[in-house]
Every structure is written in C-alpha cells, then in structure tokens.
Design an enzyme around this catalytic site. Structure first.
Site, PDB file in Angstrom:
ATOM      1  N   HIS A   1       0.845  -1.201   0.000  1.00 45.17           N
ATOM      2  CA  HIS A   1       0.000   0.000   0.000  1.00 45.17           C
ATOM      3  C   HIS A   1       0.876   1.244   0.000  1.00 45.17           C
ATOM      4  CE1 HIS A   1       0.435   0.871   4.391  1.00 45.17           C
ATOM      5  NE2 HIS A   1       0.402  -0.440   4.540  1.00 45.17           N
TER       6      HIS A   1
ATOM      7  N   ASP B   1      -0.351   4.437   0.843  1.00 45.39           N
ATOM      8  CA  ASP B   1      -0.740   5.444   1.827  1.00 45.39           C
ATOM      9  C   ASP B   1       0.021   5.203   3.123  1.00 45.39           C
ATOM     10  OD1 ASP B   1      -2.314   3.036   2.218  1.00 45.39           O
ATOM     11  OD2 ASP B   1      -3.442   4.156   3.720  1.00 45.39           O
TER      12      ASP B   1
ATOM     13  N   ASP C   1       6.576   1.030   6.242  1.00 47.75           N
ATOM     14  CA  ASP C   1       5.146   0.702   6.207  1.00 47.75           C
ATOM     15  C   ASP C   1       4.401   1.685   5.315  1.00 47.75           C
ATOM     16  OD1 ASP C   1       2.663  -0.352   6.780  1.00 47.75           O
ATOM     17  OD2 ASP C   1       2.515   0.577   8.755  1.00 47.75           O
TER      18      ASP C   1
ATOM     19  N   GLU D   1      -5.039   1.622   3.120  1.00 45.76           N
ATOM     20  CA  GLU D   1      -4.899   0.563   4.119  1.00 45.76           C
ATOM     21  C   GLU D   1      -4.806   1.136   5.524  1.00 45.76           C
ATOM     22  OE1 GLU D   1      -3.223  -2.264   6.876  1.00 45.76           O
ATOM     23  OE2 GLU D   1      -2.266  -0.402   6.222  1.00 45.76           O
ATOM     24  N   GLU D   2      -4.118   2.267   5.675  1.00 47.77           N
ATOM     25  CA  GLU D   2      -3.964   2.852   7.005  1.00 47.77           C
ATOM     26  C   GLU D   2      -5.265   3.449   7.530  1.00 47.77           C
ATOM     27  OE1 GLU D   2      -1.581   2.055   8.573  1.00 47.77           O
ATOM     28  OE2 GLU D   2       0.287   2.084   7.455  1.00 47.77           O
TER      29      GLU D   2
ATOM     30  N   HIS E   1       4.074   3.369  12.401  1.00 46.37           N
ATOM     31  CA  HIS E   1       2.997   4.188  12.974  1.00 46.37           C
ATOM     32  C   HIS E   1       3.501   5.165  14.025  1.00 46.37           C
ATOM     33  CE1 HIS E   1      -0.618   1.401  11.796  1.00 46.37           C
ATOM     34  NE2 HIS E   1       0.322   1.411  10.875  1.00 46.37           N
TER      35      HIS E   1
END
Length: 446
Positions: free
Chosen positions: A86, A88, A119, A150-151, A415
């Site tokens: 992903h 994003d 990520d 996805e996030e 994150h």
C-alpha cells in the site's frame, strides 16, 4: 541462483532512489487536505511499474483512495503471483519529535528514516526490485496491487476486489505488509488477530453540578467511566469480558528481556495477562482504551461532569468472530455500569482475524527462498495487530495460497515517530521475493 541474487543487488540502488522519492510524497489518506498527495503517490507508483516493464498498468478507485493495478502475463502453464503493498501512510504526528524531517528520507546507522520508509512503501520497493532483477520477464505471471487506504482500514477494498476480480485473480498472493523476527531472521506470518472497536458514553446528570455542594451524593460521569473501563480487565490484566475466543500460538521463545527491549517498557512496570508472550500477543483477545473525551485539565472547574465517553479497541484471536466479540463487549459495558449510570455503546469498525495453513509446495518454496536469501530459516509467527484485508483476499480468492511477508523488524516503529527501514532487511526481503518467483516458475518447468 547466485546470478539472480547479484541482479537484485545491482538494481537496489535505483530501487532505493525510487523509494526515497515515494517517501517524500505525503500520502496520508486520513488527512483530507493531503488527499491530492495520495493521488500524486498513485501516479508515481503507476509510472514506476510502467517503467519497470508492466504492459498493463491502471489507476483505479471505487469510491475511495486511488489504487494501482499492474499486470504482466504468465507464460503458458505458469502460475500468476499477486504482489500486494500500500502507498498510503500514517500521519506523522508531532513532526518536532522526529530526529529528522518525517517526509525527508534520511539514513542513519544502516537504517532509512521517514514516514512510510517501511510501512509500506518498502513493500512497493521490494516488488520493484524482484521484478527488475528478472529483467521485467519473470518465469511467472505477476500482478502488482498497490492499495491507497490501508492505514484507514481499507474501506473500499471489498469494492475494488469485486470490480477488478478478474484482473487481480492469482494462484499465489504475497502480502508485503508484515514484520520479521529480527534483522537477521525472517518471519512467515501465519496468524493475525482481528479488530473490533466502539465508543462508550456514560451519563449521570442532565447538567453539571457544583462538586462542593453535591459531591459525595451523586456520581460524576468520569468516575463512572473510569470504573466501567477498569471492569474490562481482572487484577492480573487478563481480559474480563465473557464469551471471547482464545486460540493457540506458534511455539516461539519470546523472553521478558525482549519484551522490555522491543517495547520500551519502563523500569518497574510489569507485563499484563497470563500465559506465554506469544499466546497473549497472538492468540488471546486484548482490549485497550485508545481515547477519552472529557473536560481538559486546563479548562476544568469544581464541577461534577454530566457525561464522558471513551473509545475501546479490541483485538480478536484467530478463530473468533469479530462481530460476535463486539456484541460481547457491548453487553459487558451495558451490564457493568456502576450506580445505574446510563450507558450508550456506538459500534465502530470490525475486521476479521485470519489463520493460514502454511503447508504445501508454495510454502515450501517460500521457506527455501527465505533460507537462501537470509541464511536463516523463517520463523512462523503470529501478528498481534490486525490486517483485516487478508480475510477479504481469502474470501475473494479462496483457492489462492496467501503468503504474508514484510520488511519491518522490531526496531521499525511503524505508525510511530522515527519510523525506519533496515536497509539490509530490504535487500534480503527483495532477494527472497525474486527467488520465490523463480522457484514458483520452476514448478511449472518440472
């Protein structure tokens, strides 16, 4: 095989440069002000895949963020492999807390720092490296699917899978969005917890009251909320909600010293729950209070607060049903409010857990590729977090074999602030994927 390994090394400098360019794009779909950046990110990914030799590349959207689908046809009799990542990323949080600018990739001590370096823009880089190492002509069909939200929980993924099912159909699905046991030991993720969350609001009064005049006679909502939230765990920290599922974790040695090192647990603070670390982390439910709405300290007064609310997040063990677990959590909250306080529970997101039977020729090929690329056997692990879209892929393509891999390691801090990618892990992950494509093609030739 040694020639293929060398070709991965040869393409890595250009792949890293492309990764750094992607990291500079602030593709935070959760921020409406930066959604044009998500579109720019999709366009950049599309161009990279076209330049790599994919003949059929398209940007698609089904009411949500733009995703990219790129297809390279399979030779006669060869399987098709779908490579997922992903583009994003999570918001950066407090930019001043980063050691370097969050969207300016910066190398320090063999790690590349920046939001999305690991990520999951490194997942895109891994796929690019594997495809380029084969000279744009691997012995299998390759479809790359790069999602854009996805996030934010992949809210339009089911529509994407339905609308583009033929384009995304594959025999093997490689999802590059997980982590590794260490920077020297790869992991094959075989189980993932699901997710369910809700907002609980408690009310005790129809307006605020002077705490000196009425304190000790009528309850304030914040005290009620604190007591209600405390009922979610027993004194040892085990989840106290009835009717939740527990499964069995992979048998690995996760020491207390590693827990403390991996998490930054403060001196004197103890672990919670009972059972092995792997069991608690991968195979038992977990409940966390992730937010509270009440009067800020800076504006507080001697007033009994009439209402307060909190967001409660629950992880669901593989084999459990996330919707049923949310119902059990709701019942618990409604039945345990002290002093007759009014409770309102508003359900939130639900994502199903997933367990993988990692046996058979495809998984044997993956383990062999890991062994050759890393010089170590892969450890079968679970994931304490949730990747709900894996269940969506399994539902859309029930006959496909799903491999969950990744480029993260215990120090990645996905994150969080100072997210980083270990550059050695990127090389080994890309090499393993290139070898896997070759081995899956070899099965056809035999």
């Amino acid at each position: 095989m040694s020639d293929l390994v060398q070709r991965v090394r040869d393409v890595l400098p250009s792949v890293r440069a492309d990764l750094e360019d992607l990291v500079r794009i602030e593709s935070v779909w959760a921020d409406p002000q930066r959604r044009p950046e998500v579109q720019r990110s999709a366009e950049a990914v599309s161009k990279l895949l076209s330049d790599a030799g994919f003949g059929d590349v398209r940007i698609v959207a089904e009411g949500g963020a733009p995703a990219v689908i790129a297809r390279h046809p399979a030779p006669d009799g060869a399987p098709t492999v779908l490579l997922y990542a992903h583009h994003d990323v999570q918001p950066e949080g407090d930019a001043t807390a980063w050691r370097s600018a969050p969207f300016e990739p910066t190398e320090r001590d063999g790690r590349l720092y920046g939001r999305g370096t690991a990520d999951d823009k490194a997942g895109i880089a891994t796929h690019l490296a594997a495809f380029r190492a084969h000279g744009g002509n691997p012995p299998v069909g390759v479809t790359v699917f790069v999602e854009g939200e996805e996030e934010s929980g992949s809210p339009s993924l089911s529509r994407l899978l339905a609308a583009h099912k033929d384009a995304l159909a594959a025999d093997v699905i490689v999802i590059a969005d997980s982590d590794n046991w260490s920077t020297d030991t790869p992991s094959l993720t075989v189980s993932l917890r699901g997710l369910a969350d809700c907002v609980v609001e408690v009310a005790t009064l129809d307006h605020g009251l002077h705490s000196g005049m009425w304190g000790g006679v009528v309850p304030d909502a914040l005290t009620v909320l604190v007591r209600l939230l405390a009922s979610l765990h027993d004194d040892d920290g085990n989840v106290a909600v009835k009717g939740l599922h527990e499964s069995v974790a992979a048998d690995v040695d996760y020491t207390p010293e590693r827990v403390r090192a991996d998490t930054g647990l403060l001196d004197g603070v103890r672990e919670i729950g009972s059972g092995s670390v792997a069991q608690r982390l991968w195979a038992k439910p977990a409940i966390t209070v992730i937010g509270i709405d009440t009067t800020p300290i800076g504006t507080s007064s001697n007033t009994l607060i009439p209402s307060a609310r909190a967001k409660v997040s629950m992880r669901v063990a593989p084999g459990g049903d996330a919707a049923e677990h949310l119902a059990a959590l709701t019942r618990h909250l409604e039945q345990h409010a002290p002093w007759g306080a009014r409770v309102t529970v508003t359900p939130g997101d639900v994502g199903q857990p997933y367990a993988i039977d990692a046996s058979g020729p495809v998984y044997d090929a993956a383990r062999e590729a890991f062994r050759e690329a890393w010089g170590a056997d892969a450890v079968d692990t679970g994931v304490g977090g949730s990747i709900p879209f894996i269940a969506a892929f399994a539902g859309a393509f029930p006959d496909a074999k799903i491999l969950v891999t990744g480029v993260e390691d215990p120090d990645t801090q996905a994150h969080s602030i100072n997210e980083s990618l270990h550059l050695g892990v990127l090389e080994r992950a890309a090499t393993a994927e290139a070898l896997l494509l070759d081995k899956l093609g070899s099965h056809r030739r035999r």
